[in-house]
Write an enzyme that holds these catalytic residues in place. Structure first.
Site, PDB file in Angstrom:
ATOM      1  N   LYS A   1      -5.128  -1.874  15.069  1.00  0.00           N
ATOM      2  CA  LYS A   1      -4.663  -3.178  15.544  1.00  0.00           C
ATOM      3  C   LYS A   1      -3.321  -2.718  16.275  1.00  0.00           C
ATOM      4  O   LYS A   1      -2.327  -2.371  15.619  1.00  0.00           O
ATOM      5  CB  LYS A   1      -4.416  -4.119  14.407  1.00  0.00           C
TER       6      LYS A   1
ATOM      7  N   GLY B   1       0.458 -12.193   6.504  1.00  0.00           N
ATOM      8  CA  GLY B   1      -0.805 -12.184   5.886  1.00  0.00           C
ATOM      9  C   GLY B   1      -2.027 -12.152   6.868  1.00  0.00           C
ATOM     10  O   GLY B   1      -2.912 -12.355   6.688  1.00  0.00           O
TER      11      GLY B   1
ATOM     12  N   GLY C   1      -2.899  -9.294   8.615  1.00  0.00           N
ATOM     13  CA  GLY C   1      -3.851  -8.220   8.406  1.00  0.00           C
ATOM     14  C   GLY C   1      -4.788  -8.547   7.153  1.00  0.00           C
ATOM     15  O   GLY C   1      -6.168  -8.406   7.446  1.00  0.00           O
ATOM     16  N   CYS C   2      -4.290  -9.169   6.290  1.00  0.00           N
ATOM     17  CA  CYS C   2      -5.356  -9.814   5.128  1.00  0.00           C
ATOM     18  C   CYS C   2      -6.388 -10.819   5.671  1.00  0.00           C
ATOM     19  O   CYS C   2      -7.505 -10.416   5.404  1.00  0.00           O
ATOM     20  CB  CYS C   2      -4.487 -10.413   4.015  1.00  0.00           C
TER      21      CYS C   2
END
Length: 268
Positions: free
Chosen positions: A173, A209, A211-212
């Site tokens: 990413k 959050g 990435g989660c």
């Protein structure tokens, strides 16, 4: 209904971890289940403390899930101890888990370290070979590749090194780190296929959050039968819209709006 399992830590402020995962899975049309690896006391400004699950308890959680409602996809997030990672790997092999998305969570958005060095090594050795795809951000890709990433060429080289080392598909990413106006991610599959996913920079500092959320959205779409490239494209669109929604909560890097597209009778 298709099902997805998140194996991750709890975020008491609700923006990341299993809370973000469950919200994302529901918003992407799958039934969400969770195995909690740790309780974290945290908010938008940082992590105060972490209380890890025991090996036996995590094993019991996973046994209960896999022997009853078998998940169509599995997302793995924060696991801060090597012994817990070994438990997860053993259970994934035992039950033949499929569509495994590993988000190698090492540092929180706030900058707090979430994993020790031994756990990083075991994560790489035990879980990466079982993964359908791993989703490192730039700091994580730097740690895994051992090189500095300052350009798209660097990102390409680091992704290649990680893919060759661990023999799994890798989604690196790029975020906003490589460009002021773009958010480009690179997928290199285990078969050597290369896919770039482009996105525009969104002017919103509240990205707790993300990435989660992205990894859970990918897992949700894999559970629904989309191929990896399509699952990532759909997940990237979802997270862009969730950030664009402009939710503003907390005193630090706030959460994104996982439910931006939920507008029904029971939400009124």
């Amino acid at each position: 209904m298709r099902t997805a399992l998140t194996i991750a830590g709890s975020d008491s402020s609700g923006g990341a971890g299993i809370q973000a995962d469950i919200k994302t899975m529901i918003a992407n049309g799958v039934y969400a289940m969770s195995a909690v690896t740790a309780l974290t006391a945290q908010n938008t400004t940082g992590v105060t403390s972490i209380l890890n699950a025991t090996d036996d308890f995590l094993a019991d959680e996973l046994d209960c899930i896999f022997t009853d409602i078998f998940p169509d996809a599995v997302k793995i997030g924060m696991v801060s101890e090597a012994s817990l990672i070994r438990v997860i790997a053993d259970k994934l092999r035992k039950y033949g888990a499929k569509n495994v998305v590993v988000d190698p969570v090492m540092v929180a958005t706030s900058g707090s370290s979430l994993i020790n060095n031994e756990a990083v090594r075991v994560l790489s050795d035990e879980l990466f070979p079982l993964a359908t795809v791993i989703t490192p951000n730039i700091p994580e890709a730097e740690a895994l590749s051992g090189m500095s990433i300052k350009s798209k060429a660097d990102l390409t080289k680091a992704t290649e090194q990680i893919q060759q080392k661990y023999s799994c598909s890798v989604l690196c990413k790029g975020g906003h780190s490589l460009s002021e106006d773009a958010c480009d991610d690179l997928l290199l599959t285990k078969d050597g296929e290369v896919h770039w996913f482009s996105g525009e920079k969104i002017n919103n500092p509240n990205t707790h959050g993300t990435g989660c959320t992205l990894s859970s959205a990918i897992a949700s779409n894999l559970a629904k039968g989309y191929d990896l490239s399509e699952a990532i494209e759909r997940a990237k669109t979802y997270i862009s819209k969730a950030i664009s929604s402009g939710l503003d909560l907390g005193k630090g890097s706030g959460p994104i709006n996982h439910g931006f597209d939920i507008n029904g009778y029971f939400t009124k």
